[in-house]
Design an enzyme around this catalytic site. Structure first.
Site: not given
Length: 843
Positions: A292-293
């Site tokens: 994720s980010s």
């Protein structure tokens, strides 16, 4: 190496000068004993330093057309200048191999199902899984679909890798020596296999479908659907009320993850699934975890210097060497700097002369499970629309170190994809359809956005972005900012792909992909900012179904809150945002937890600690430790009895092969908020405490008592010693570092780590007490300044080199732990000033 060390005593005697005849035997033995450790150290240093690549002077290599200059700066980052496209990517392949050949070897063997050849039985289940999914088969088929430029680039890149392999046969990385094998020549199919692996790791919807089916079998559709509460109404949307679009109510309902849409999907699942987690004998191999980010961008109205600022921190699995390799490419129409994946040409995230970009996973639903109906009279046939079709049978032979005969895996493939049932312990024949197995032009896409000069060229490049789906934020030197959610989104004839569907009816087929023009996009918004955090970036009026498996929006809400906390932002402000360890979930729960009136002195002290807490998940916080353990115990107190072993998956632990984290873990915070803040109390609470006048308070007390018991057992009696970093730490683990004598050589850490799964400073652990090492964290932090690229900064988790004897193996760890970055060198004068080594490659 073992043989060499065994002969050191003999070598010591033979290389020593003649000894006086009067030297006594005890003195001789003493000299040997004293000299042996020194020789062992010297031998080890030679063994480790011998593979270090040549980075200064000149080298003649076959495959080049013209000279190439490679300047390495003081962080080991190569700045490559070439005069042709082929030579530029030849050189990138060469430097990737110089610094990361062992990592590249693993990254092509893993998707190809060839780990057991070098690691033996321990890797067999991983190989069986990958051979069944068929990432290597898709990569090899993809070679035939390459366009001319893609082929030229991949072949040039492979020639560069192979030139280094050929020159270094006697100086290969130490891992090859320890495992006693040589790498095969690199091929374009190897690069495509590496790309398919990344796509696979960031496309995890099929697991959620299978888990939903098992929950439906265990609980029924109504109760199963209630485990997925809707997003809060204040979810920040980037794309709002698109013009000239009307949203069918069913699409809007599914898009918003409303319970009625989920219940309908649960009801339509036609087959009863097992509620068990694994088939007998199938052992999960947790070699990957969900990524994720965060990314965001502001225009000049919101930046201190009047030009766009763009930030990106990418959350991926932690390992050493880092997943990223920074490089700077210049020549033949390219001038681009940023991070790349070893094994793949080009720059994934970074900037060129004109534009900058950052990525987050979009979690579009790009995988579906189809329940196939086999012919009882012919198991090599399956039904489709009333007709029997032939199954494609692929014989996969897996060589296993230590076995004389290969293990044969027979893979069955229908029109929907490979049958994966035996990998996940299901009797029903399940076929997996996934966009990542289709022919695609991701190499062409990356090459084109690497040299894009403006928004129109950038979005034109992203038309070919297929899988994995990503949110791109954009900034350019003209002052523009933008956003695109790129990727192939299947258009389904029926349903939304939330659970397995019948494959034999033909009613649930994919009818092409959503046109690029209809994907979520924004350009120069009036608010002056754009942001994504793996959440639902569209509002409920958006007419197309994208996913029901986004992450919750609370991280995105925190980004928006901080963007609005000041009128104008600097690079330092953006770096501070990336390090923000305030838990937005804890902040919403704090009033509920603080209101508890516990029994017992220790429990009262724990609640008093929570009441005084600032909701920051700092590594030295005692309250953070109590909070995380308390909420973990609360969820299990509510879910364990009705869900059994499925409770772990709903809380977020991986239950399927090759997974550490369950896809449901992306939404655990919403379930927790729903259970603790919903009035009247959730039926789940009433069922867990049927005799209690206030089920929520009763369960919170029980969970707190259990949490305190666990913490005393794990961390000792003194509450002041219960620091979060003792349960939550970074461990830089190398694949060979699991062998104890090699761990000190290859591994680094542990280091206490702040943050959790819900903070902007993302640091995810497997949700099983006592938690333990972080599996996913911000593998990259970058801020780009479109007003002056020289002011852009970056840091990765460890270093540029994969050689443990190199100082660039771990020289970025202190920066990373301190929360600081270093310059992304861009101008020639700055590069020359910071130059550490200069290498000329000659034809």
């Amino acid at each position: 190496m073992t043989l060499f060390i065994a002969h050191i005593p003999v070598l010591l005697i033979s290389l020593s000068p003649p000894l006086p005849l009067t030297l006594s035997l005890p003195l001789l033995v003493l000299l040997i004993v004293l000299g042996l450790p020194l020789l062992l150290v010297a031998a080890m240093l030679i063994f480790l330093r011998r593979p270090l690549p040549k980075t200064k002077g000149t080298l003649r290599v076959s495959g080049l057309k013209t000279p190439v200059e490679i300047i390495r700066d003081r962080w080991g980052v190569p700045h490559i200048t070439a005069s042709s496209v082929e030579d530029l990517f030849f050189a990138q392949g060469y430097v990737h191999a110089q610094d990361r050949l062992w990592q590249m070897e693993l990254q092509r063997r893993y998707p190809s199902g060839r780990l057991a050849e070098v690691f033996g039985e321990v890797a067999l289940e991983s190989d069986r899984f990958m051979r069944t999914i068929g990432l290597r088969r898709a990569a090899e088929a993809g070679v035939a679909h390459l366009n001319e430029e893609e082929r030229r680039v991949l072949e040039a890149y492979a020639r560069g890798v192979n030139a280094f392999i050929e020159q270094s046969r006697r100086r290969l990385p130490v891992e090859f020596a320890l495992l006693r094998f040589h790498p095969e020549p690199w091929t374009p199919a190897d690069t495509l296999a590496c790309m398919r692996l990344i796509a696979w790791q960031l496309s995890a919807n099929w697991e959620a479908e299978l888990l939903r089916a098992r929950l439906a079998a265990k609980l029924g559709p109504e109760r199963a659907a209630s485990l997925e509460p809707p997003e809060p109404p204040d979810t920040p949307a980037i794309v709002r009320s698109p013009e000239a679009r009307s949203a069918p109510s069913a699409v809007a309902a599914a898009q918003a993850r409303r319970p009625e849409a989920l219940r309908e999907a649960y009801r339509q699942c036609p087959v009863h699934f097992s509620a068990a987690l694994h088939a007998p004998g199938v052992t999960p191999a947790p070699l990957s975890s969900l990524g994720s980010s965060n990314n965001w961008v502001v225009d000049g109205r919101r930046s201190a210097n009047g030009a766009p600022l763009l930030a990106n921190d990418v959350h991926l699995s932690l390992a050493i060497p880092s997943v990223w390799y920074e490089c700077h490419l210049q020549g033949a129409g390219f001038h681009v700097a940023g991070v790349s994946f070893p094994g793949i040409p080009g720059v994934v995230i970074g900037h060129n002369e004109h534009v900058a970009w950052g990525l987050t996973t979009a979690w579009q639903d790009v995988q579906d499970l189809y329940i196939e109906r086999f012919n009882p009279g012919n198991p090599r046939q399956y039904e489709f629309r009333g007709q029997w079709e032939e199954i494609q049978v692929v014989r996969e032979e897996i060589r296993v170190k230590g076995r004389s005969e290969p293990v044969v895996e027979e893979v069955l493939i229908t029109r929907h994809g490979p049958i994966i049932s035996k990998l996940v312990g299901e009797e029903q024949p399940l076929a997996l359809r996934w966009t990542g197995l289709e022919p695609q032009h991701m190499v062409n896409c990356a090459l084109n956005y690497n040299r894009a000069r403006h928004w129109e060229e950038f979005t034109a490049a992203l038309r070919e972005w297929s899988c994995p789906p990503h949110n791109f934020v954009y900034a350019d030197v003209e002052g523009h900012i933008g956003y695109v959610q790129a990727g192939w989104v299947p258009q389904r004839a029926r349903g939304f792909g939330l659970l397995p569907v019948p494959g034999w009816t033909g009613e649930y087929e994919w009818d092409g992909y959503l046109p690029f023009e209809e994907l979520p996009q924004a350009f120069d918004p009036p608010e002056g900012w754009l942001a994504s955090a793996n959440h639902k970036t569209v509002d409920d009026s958006y007419p197309h179904f994208l996913s029901a498996d986004w992450e919750h929006s609370l991280r995105a809400q925190r980004i928006v809150e901080l963007l609005h906390s000041r009128k104008r932002h600097t690079i330092a402000d953006f770096l501070a945002m990336q390090l923000d360890d305030l838990s937005p979930v804890a902040r919403r729960l704090l009033p509920v937890l603080s209101a508890l009136e516990p029994e017992g002195e220790l429990a009262r002290r724990a609640v008093a600690c929570i009441r005084e807490w600032d909701c920051r998940m700092s590594a030295d916080s005692v309250a953070a430790t109590i909070y995380e353990t308390w909420m973990y115990c609360f969820l299990h107190r509510v879910l364990d009895e009705p869900l059994g072993e499925l409770a772990d998956a709903v809380v977020g632990a991986g239950i399927l092969p090759l997974s550490q984290i369950s896809g449901f873990g992306k939404q655990t915070a919403l379930l927790l908020l729903n259970l603790l803040t919903e009035d009247p109390p959730s039926p789940w609470l009433v069922a867990a405490a049927p005799q209690a006048a206030d089920p929520r308070q009763h369960l919170l007390r029980e969970a707190l008592d259990e949490a305190l018991r666990l913490l005393r057992q794990e961390l000792g009696e003194e509450m002041g010693d219960w620091r979060w970093g003792r349960l939550h730490w970074l461990a830089y683990n190398h694949p060979l570092g699991s062998v104890r004598p090699l761990s000190r050589l290859f591994n680094r850490g542990p280091f206490p780590m702040a943050g959790d799964q819900d903070t902007l400073l993302r640091a995810v652990v497997v949700p099983r007490f006592p938690f333990g090492p972080v599996t996913t964290c911000d593998s990259l932090r970058m801020v780009c300044d479109a007003g002056d690229w020289r002011r852009s900064v970056i840091v990765t988790t460890s270093g540029q080199s994969g050689h443990p004897a190199s100082r660039h193996y771990d020289d970025q760890i202190p920066l990373y732990l301190a929360g600081t970055c270093r310059p992304m060198l861009w101008d020639r004068a700055d590069i020359e000033k910071e130059a550490e080594a200069r290498l000329m490659l000659l034809p």
